[in-house]
Design a protein around this motif. Structure first.
Motif, PDB file in Angstrom:
ATOM      1  N   VAL A   3     -24.172   2.550   0.185  1.00 16.19           N
ATOM      2  CA  VAL A   3     -23.834   1.315  -0.508  1.00 16.19           C
ATOM      3  C   VAL A   3     -23.627   1.690  -1.977  1.00 16.19           C
ATOM      4  O   VAL A   3     -24.446   2.394  -2.561  1.00 16.19           O
ATOM      5  N   THR A   4     -22.538   1.225  -2.547  1.00 15.70           N
ATOM      6  CA  THR A   4     -22.220   1.512  -3.941  1.00 15.70           C
ATOM      7  C   THR A   4     -22.079   0.200  -4.684  1.00 15.70           C
ATOM      8  O   THR A   4     -21.502  -0.754  -4.160  1.00 15.70           O
ATOM      9  N   LEU A  47      -9.647  -3.051  -3.986  1.00 12.78           N
ATOM     10  CA  LEU A  47      -8.901  -4.311  -3.894  1.00 12.78           C
ATOM     11  C   LEU A  47      -8.504  -4.614  -2.453  1.00 12.78           C
ATOM     12  O   LEU A  47      -8.592  -5.765  -2.007  1.00 12.78           O
ATOM     13  N   GLU A  48      -8.079  -3.591  -1.725  1.00 13.50           N
ATOM     14  CA  GLU A  48      -7.724  -3.785  -0.310  1.00 13.50           C
ATOM     15  C   GLU A  48      -8.934  -4.273   0.480  1.00 13.50           C
ATOM     16  O   GLU A  48      -8.824  -5.188   1.289  1.00 13.50           O
ATOM     17  N   ARG A  49     -10.084  -3.631   0.252  1.00 14.82           N
ATOM     18  CA  ARG A  49     -11.305  -4.028   0.971  1.00 14.82           C
ATOM     19  C   ARG A  49     -11.742  -5.441   0.600  1.00 14.82           C
ATOM     20  O   ARG A  49     -12.276  -6.160   1.445  1.00 14.82           O
ATOM     21  N   LYS A  98     -19.516  -0.941   0.965  1.00 15.00           N
ATOM     22  CA  LYS A  98     -20.227  -0.266   2.060  1.00 15.00           C
ATOM     23  C   LYS A  98     -19.190   0.031   3.131  1.00 15.00           C
ATOM     24  O   LYS A  98     -18.651  -0.886   3.756  1.00 15.00           O
ATOM     25  N   GLY A  99     -18.899   1.317   3.311  1.00 19.99           N
ATOM     26  CA  GLY A  99     -17.898   1.702   4.298  1.00 19.99           C
ATOM     27  C   GLY A  99     -16.559   1.060   3.989  1.00 19.99           C
ATOM     28  O   GLY A  99     -16.056   1.150   2.872  1.00 19.99           O
ATOM     29  N   LEU A 112     -24.422  -9.960   0.584  1.00 18.49           N
ATOM     30  CA  LEU A 112     -25.224  -9.811   1.806  1.00 18.49           C
ATOM     31  C   LEU A 112     -24.349  -9.789   3.052  1.00 18.49           C
ATOM     32  O   LEU A 112     -24.716  -9.178   4.054  1.00 18.49           O
ATOM     33  N   ALA A 113     -23.186 -10.407   2.984  1.00 19.67           N
ATOM     34  CA  ALA A 113     -22.291 -10.474   4.145  1.00 19.67           C
ATOM     35  C   ALA A 113     -21.775  -9.110   4.571  1.00 19.67           C
ATOM     36  O   ALA A 113     -21.384  -8.940   5.724  1.00 19.67           O
ATOM     37  N   ILE A 114     -21.769  -8.116   3.692  1.00 20.38           N
ATOM     38  CA  ILE A 114     -21.229  -6.801   4.056  1.00 20.38           C
ATOM     39  C   ILE A 114     -22.303  -5.800   4.417  1.00 20.38           C
ATOM     40  O   ILE A 114     -22.000  -4.661   4.781  1.00 20.38           O
ATOM     41  N   LEU A 115     -23.576  -6.170   4.284  1.00 15.65           N
ATOM     42  CA  LEU A 115     -24.664  -5.202   4.522  1.00 15.65           C
ATOM     43  C   LEU A 115     -25.006  -5.074   5.986  1.00 15.65           C
ATOM     44  O   LEU A 115     -24.808  -5.894   6.790  1.00 15.65           O
TER      45      LEU A 115
END
Length: 115
Positions: A3-4, A47-49, A98-99, A112-115
Motif C-alpha cells: 500500500v502506498t 490517474l487510470e487507476r 494498492k495493486g 478503505l474501499a481499495i484495501l
C-alpha cells in the motif's frame, strides 16, 4: 501487496488518511510527493487507476494552475500531467494505491474501499 500513500505531512486530510491506515495495522510506503514527485508514467497510471482525468486531480486554486493557464481546454492530457510533475503542489492529496486500485483520501475513509 504494498500500500502506498502519496502524502503531504502538512495536509490534515493526508495525516488523517495515514493515521487511518496505521490504525488498521497497515504501514504504507509513504511518498512525500512534494519532495519526490511521481514521474509522468507513474502519474498517468495513478490517474487510470483512479478513473480520473488530470484536471480532476488538480488543485485548481494553486498559483501554478493560474500562472500556467491550465484551465485552457486545448491542453492535452500529456501537457497537464507534465505540469503536475513539474509542479507537484498541483496534485490533490492524499492518494492511496494498492495493486491495480487507487483512491483519493477525500474523505480519508474513501481509501478503505481499495484495501
Amino acid at each position: 501487496m504494498t500500500v502506498t500513500i502519496y502524502h503531504n505531512p502538512r495536509c490534515s486530510k493526508s495525516r488523517q488518511t495515514l493515521a487511518l491506515l496505521q490504525e488498521r495495522g497497515i504501514e504504507p510506503e509513504v511518498v512525500e510527493y512534494l519532495k519526490d514527485p511521481p514521474d509522468a508514467a507513474t502519474l498517468d497510471a495513478i490517474l487510470e487507476r483512479l478513473k480520473m482525468e488530470p484536471r480532476d486531480l488538480m488543485r485548481r486554486r494553486e498559483e501554478p494552475y493560474k500562472a500556467l493557464n491550465l484551465q485552457d481546454e486545448g491542453l492535452s492530457r500529456q501537457a497537464l500531467i507534465a505540469a503536475m510533475v513539474e509542479h507537484p503542489i498541483l496534485i490533490e492529496r492524499p492518494i492511496v494505491t494498492k495493486g491495480s486500485k487507487a483512491a483519493l483520501g477525500r474523505p480519508p475513509e474513501s481509501v478503505l474501499a481499495i484495501l
